[in-house]
Design a protein around this motif. Structure first.
Motif, mmCIF file in Angstrom:
data_model
loop_
_atom_site.group_PDB
_atom_site.id
_atom_site.type_symbol
_atom_site.label_atom_id
_atom_site.label_comp_id
_atom_site.label_asym_id
_atom_site.label_seq_id
_atom_site.Cartn_x
_atom_site.Cartn_y
_atom_site.Cartn_z
ATOM 1 N N UNK A 188 -22.381 18.735 14.267
ATOM 2 C CA UNK A 188 -23.600 17.874 14.655
ATOM 3 C C UNK A 188 -23.536 16.476 14.670
ATOM 4 N N UNK A 189 -22.959 16.513 13.553
ATOM 5 C CA UNK A 189 -23.212 14.401 13.976
ATOM 6 C C UNK A 189 -21.379 13.663 13.230
ATOM 7 N N UNK A 190 -20.992 12.835 13.713
ATOM 8 C CA UNK A 190 -19.701 12.027 13.292
ATOM 9 C C UNK A 190 -20.096 11.644 11.933
ATOM 10 N N UNK A 191 -18.884 12.281 11.144
ATOM 11 C CA UNK A 191 -18.532 11.617 10.031
ATOM 12 C C UNK A 191 -17.219 11.997 10.153
ATOM 13 N N UNK A 192 -15.975 10.715 8.938
ATOM 14 C CA UNK A 192 -15.407 11.026 9.292
ATOM 15 C C UNK A 192 -14.213 10.704 7.609
ATOM 16 N N UNK A 193 -13.253 11.424 7.551
ATOM 17 C CA UNK A 193 -12.760 11.589 6.030
ATOM 18 C C UNK A 193 -12.402 10.148 6.113
ATOM 19 N N UNK A 194 -12.473 9.445 4.498
ATOM 20 C CA UNK A 194 -12.026 8.142 4.623
ATOM 21 C C UNK A 194 -11.300 8.486 3.055
ATOM 22 N N UNK A 195 -10.670 7.238 2.645
ATOM 23 C CA UNK A 195 -9.421 8.234 1.253
ATOM 24 C C UNK A 195 -8.203 7.226 1.056
ATOM 25 N N UNK A 196 -8.407 5.888 -0.337
ATOM 26 C CA UNK A 196 -7.650 4.989 -0.412
ATOM 27 C C UNK A 196 -7.266 5.617 -2.203
ATOM 28 N N UNK A 197 -5.967 5.600 -2.512
ATOM 29 C CA UNK A 197 -5.163 5.930 -3.406
ATOM 30 C C UNK A 197 -4.141 5.275 -4.004
ATOM 31 N N UNK A 198 -3.132 5.609 -5.145
ATOM 32 C CA UNK A 198 -2.201 6.042 -5.305
ATOM 33 C C UNK A 198 -1.154 7.036 -5.434
ATOM 34 N N UNK A 199 -0.461 7.064 -5.153
ATOM 35 C CA UNK A 199 0.550 8.281 -5.996
ATOM 36 C C UNK A 199 2.051 7.796 -6.125
ATOM 37 N N UNK A 200 2.310 8.770 -6.849
ATOM 38 C CA UNK A 200 3.461 9.230 -8.369
ATOM 39 C C UNK A 200 4.298 9.536 -7.799
ATOM 40 N N UNK A 201 5.522 10.051 -8.052
ATOM 41 C CA UNK A 201 6.319 11.151 -8.020
ATOM 42 C C UNK A 201 7.844 11.101 -7.736
ATOM 43 N N UNK A 202 8.671 11.782 -8.094
ATOM 44 C CA UNK A 202 10.378 11.902 -8.674
ATOM 45 C C UNK A 202 10.483 12.957 -7.440
ATOM 46 N N UNK A 203 12.005 11.913 -6.968
ATOM 47 C CA UNK A 203 12.682 12.739 -5.896
ATOM 48 C C UNK A 203 13.713 13.232 -6.354
ATOM 49 N N UNK A 204 14.278 14.481 -5.569
ATOM 50 C CA UNK A 204 15.502 14.930 -6.567
ATOM 51 C C UNK A 204 16.346 14.980 -4.912
ATOM 52 N N UNK A 205 17.736 14.537 -5.112
ATOM 53 C CA UNK A 205 19.170 14.939 -3.561
ATOM 54 C C UNK A 205 19.014 16.424 -4.200
ATOM 55 N N UNK A 206 19.413 16.439 -2.315
ATOM 56 C CA UNK A 206 19.542 18.414 -1.809
ATOM 57 C C UNK A 206 21.067 17.929 -1.607
#
Length: 201
Positions: free
Chosen positions: A183-201
């Motif tokens: 019924x109303x105009x609302x929008x998601x906003x998100x600001x963050x920091x991500x970390x991870x480890x990727x391994x070659x396949x």
């Protein structure tokens, strides 16, 4: 001679397979930050977080495609008409990213920037509505739409820990485009920091 030829063929075959495999990398990824709901009165941020898997395909030295599958804790807080609303919105979110790497494969540290669409599917959460008279808690799925579309972008670093093993760190921003309330105009906003480890396949 035949044995030498066969050995060369097998060796080259393994090299090609290894090269093809190294174009893909997969690994766990977690993040923390803040989220809020745009176009709401007296809005405040709330703690946000996410966890999931990150897949990267890079067939060229400076370009790649990333696909994440994560569970994301989002939402926001706002107040109007003498009542305060706190919304916890839990999404299964799938960002698709075009990635540009600034340095070559051989470098230990590779800065990057990325941008792309993000698809969110609301899976749960609670919305609390507080007033001086009464406090009501309802399922967020009764208040908010089940699908959210937005754009994500950011910048970060890939640091090589070992052959085909990378530590990833980035700052990312989500800008919701579709209205998440019926019924109303609302929008998601998100600001963050991500970390991870990727391994070659």
């Amino acid at each position: 001679m035949k044995k030498l030829f066969l050995a060369l063929v097998i060796s080259n075959g393994f090299s090609l397979v290894a090269g093809a495999q190294s174009k893909f990398s997969l690994g766990p990824n977690v993040g923390v930050g803040m989220s809020w709901l745009d176009n709401t009165p007296n809005r405040k941020t709330k703690l946000a977080g996410n966890a999931g898997l990150s897949l990267v395909y890079s067939a060229a030295e400076h370009f790649g495609i990333g696909l994440d599958a994560k569970y994301s804790f989002e939402g926001g807080k706002f107040s109007a008409n003498n009542q305060t609303t706190t919304s916890d919105l839990n999404y299964f979110r799938i960002p698709l990213k075009a990635i540009y790497f600034f340095s070559s494969y051989g470098h230990k540290v590779r800065p990057k920037v990325f941008v792309g669409p993000s698809f969110g599917f609301l899976s749960g959460g609670q919305t609390k509505i507080e007033s001086p008279v009464i406090t009501q808690t309802v399922n967020s799925k009764d208040f908010y739409k089940s699908f959210d579309f937005g754009l994500t972008g950011g910048a970060g670093l890939n640091v090589r820990l070992a052959t085909n093993t990378w530590f990833n760190a980035d700052v990312n921003y989500l800008h919701g485009i579709t209205d998440i309330r019926p019924t109303t105009k609302q929008h998601n906003r998100n600001l963050g920091v991500n970390i991870g480890v990727n391994f070659g396949l």
